[in-house]
Motif scaffolding. Structure first.
Motif, PDB file in Angstrom:
ATOM      1  N   PHE A 102       0.849  -1.190   0.000  1.00 50.93           N
ATOM      2  CA  PHE A 102       0.000   0.000   0.000  1.00 50.93           C
ATOM      3  C   PHE A 102       0.886   1.241   0.000  1.00 50.93           C
ATOM      4  N   GLU A 103       0.742   2.076  -1.032  1.00 46.02           N
ATOM      5  CA  GLU A 103       1.598   3.257  -1.174  1.00 46.02           C
ATOM      6  C   GLU A 103       0.879   4.568  -0.884  1.00 46.02           C
ATOM      7  N   GLY A 104      -0.434   4.539  -0.709  1.00 45.13           N
ATOM      8  CA  GLY A 104      -1.174   5.753  -0.389  1.00 45.13           C
ATOM      9  C   GLY A 104      -1.110   6.773  -1.510  1.00 45.13           C
ATOM     10  N   PHE A 105      -1.041   8.062  -1.152  1.00 43.24           N
ATOM     11  CA  PHE A 105      -0.964   9.130  -2.144  1.00 43.24           C
ATOM     12  C   PHE A 105       0.478   9.331  -2.595  1.00 43.24           C
ATOM     13  N   LEU A 106       0.680   9.520  -3.883  1.00 43.73           N
ATOM     14  CA  LEU A 106       2.000   9.840  -4.410  1.00 43.73           C
ATOM     15  C   LEU A 106       2.401  11.250  -3.992  1.00 43.73           C
ATOM     16  N   PHE A 164      -2.699   2.472  -4.627  1.00 44.39           N
ATOM     17  CA  PHE A 164      -2.520   3.921  -4.465  1.00 44.39           C
ATOM     18  C   PHE A 164      -3.868   4.592  -4.242  1.00 44.39           C
ATOM     19  N   TYR A 165      -3.841   5.716  -3.537  1.00 51.15           N
ATOM     20  CA  TYR A 165      -4.991   6.614  -3.462  1.00 51.15           C
ATOM     21  C   TYR A 165      -4.716   7.797  -4.384  1.00 51.15           C
ATOM     22  N   GLU A 166      -5.784   8.365  -4.957  1.00 52.14           N
ATOM     23  CA  GLU A 166      -5.606   9.535  -5.804  1.00 52.14           C
ATOM     24  C   GLU A 166      -6.886  10.360  -5.832  1.00 52.14           C
ATOM     25  N   PRO A 225      -9.687  12.787  -7.957  1.00 53.48           N
ATOM     26  CA  PRO A 225     -10.207  12.786  -9.332  1.00 53.48           C
ATOM     27  C   PRO A 225      -9.446  13.738 -10.252  1.00 53.48           C
ATOM     28  N   MET A 226      -9.020  14.885  -9.714  1.00 58.68           N
ATOM     29  CA  MET A 226      -8.345  15.887 -10.546  1.00 58.68           C
ATOM     30  C   MET A 226      -6.984  15.416 -11.049  1.00 58.68           C
ATOM     31  N   ARG A 227      -6.340  14.516 -10.307  1.00 56.87           N
ATOM     32  CA  ARG A 227      -4.990  14.087 -10.683  1.00 56.87           C
ATOM     33  C   ARG A 227      -4.947  12.675 -11.265  1.00 56.87           C
ATOM     34  N   LEU A 228      -6.108  12.037 -11.409  1.00 50.61           N
ATOM     35  CA  LEU A 228      -6.135  10.648 -11.848  1.00 50.61           C
ATOM     36  C   LEU A 228      -5.431  10.437 -13.179  1.00 50.61           C
ATOM     37  N   VAL A 229      -5.806  11.194 -14.199  1.00 52.12           N
ATOM     38  CA  VAL A 229      -5.245  10.986 -15.540  1.00 52.12           C
ATOM     39  C   VAL A 229      -3.740  11.263 -15.555  1.00 52.12           C
ATOM     40  N   LYS A 230      -3.317  12.320 -14.871  1.00 56.49           N
ATOM     41  CA  LYS A 230      -1.890  12.614 -14.794  1.00 56.49           C
ATOM     42  C   LYS A 230      -1.127  11.460 -14.155  1.00 56.49           C
ATOM     43  N   ILE A 272      -6.322   3.195  -7.011  1.00 59.55           N
ATOM     44  CA  ILE A 272      -5.698   2.597  -8.195  1.00 59.55           C
ATOM     45  C   ILE A 272      -4.910   1.372  -7.755  1.00 59.55           C
ATOM     46  N   VAL A 273      -5.192   0.243  -8.372  1.00 59.16           N
ATOM     47  CA  VAL A 273      -4.472  -1.002  -8.092  1.00 59.16           C
ATOM     48  C   VAL A 273      -3.689  -1.369  -9.354  1.00 59.16           C
ATOM     49  N   VAL A 274      -2.382  -1.544  -9.205  1.00 65.86           N
ATOM     50  CA  VAL A 274      -1.508  -1.807 -10.350  1.00 65.86           C
ATOM     51  C   VAL A 274      -0.749  -3.109 -10.132  1.00 65.86           C
TER      52      VAL A 274
END
Length: 221
Positions: free
Chosen positions: A130-134, A156-158, A160-165, A216-218
């Motif tokens: 679990f990495e949380g917010f970048l 990861f948590y993110e 909505p405004m930064r999701l695509v980035k 986001i799960v990667v």
């Protein structure tokens, strides 16, 4: 004297335990990340208790006063806006200070956003991190570079405004074909879990307006 960490629903107000409700009713004082958000939950369950703000902007300032109240025999229950206190939410400082002062701390089981997102992602969950917010700016590239060799499934948590980035950044560091799942509005009416390659998921969200909290799960390398 005791501090209770009480998980709050991540969306659906029914997702709270009977024990959590009893704890909120019997505690002397409630601490809330956002008193307006917590008031909705408390009103729903007809709980009338004094609420003190406790968030990342005031936690250092109010810490000693809270410890003194606990030492005087008070019981406190800490709520965050959604999920379990301490998971990408304020709690660590108060918990650490309670332990230093031999004040009992108890964390109740309950809602945490990354668990349902991880389980329904379809990616391996026998071993994950679990990495949380970048990091937003400083250290972001180093942080991602250090994860390029990670073999475990990453969570990861993110916003909505930064999701695509963030998805673009993941493509750059992990590759466009890496499998992922983006979950949003978990437990709510419009819950969505979008699975596919990073490129597919990025293209999907790039063409629509995104709302709600994001997990986001990667897949690992």
């Amino acid at each position: 004297m005791k501090l209770y960490l009480v998980p709050s629903p991540i969306g659906n107000l029914a997702d709270i335990t009977f024990r959590a409700i009893d704890t909120l009713k019997t505690a002397d004082l409630l601490l809330a990340e956002d008193t307006r958000t917590s008031s909705v939950l408390l009103q729903h369950y007809q709980i009338q208790k004094p609420i003190t703000p406790y968030h990342q902007h005031n936690e250092h300032k109010v810490l000693q006063h809270l410890i003194e109240q606990l030492q005087a025999g008070k019981t406190m229950a800490l709520l965050t806006d959604a999920g379990t206190p301490g998971i990408s939410d304020p709690a660590f400082l108060l918990v650490r200070e309670c332990i230093k002062n031999n004040i009992e701390v108890e964390c109740l089981p309950g809602a945490t956003a990354f668990v349902p997102a991880l389980v329904n992602s379809g990616l391996p969950i026998n071993n994950f991190c679990f990495e949380g917010f970048l990091p937003l700016k400083k250290g972001r590239q180093t942080f991602l570079k250090n994860l390029t060799e990670e073999e475990r499934t990453m969570v990861f948590y993110e916003s909505p405004m930064r999701l695509v980035k963030t998805l673009h950044d993941f493509i750059e560091y992990f590759g466009a074909e890496r499998q992922c799942c983006v979950s949003r509005e978990l437990t709510k009416k419009f819950e969505e879990n979008k699975r596919g390659t990073l490129q597919q998921v990025c293209d999907y969200f790039n063409s629509k307006t995104v709302k709600g909290e994001i997990v986001i799960v990667v897949a690992g390398k």
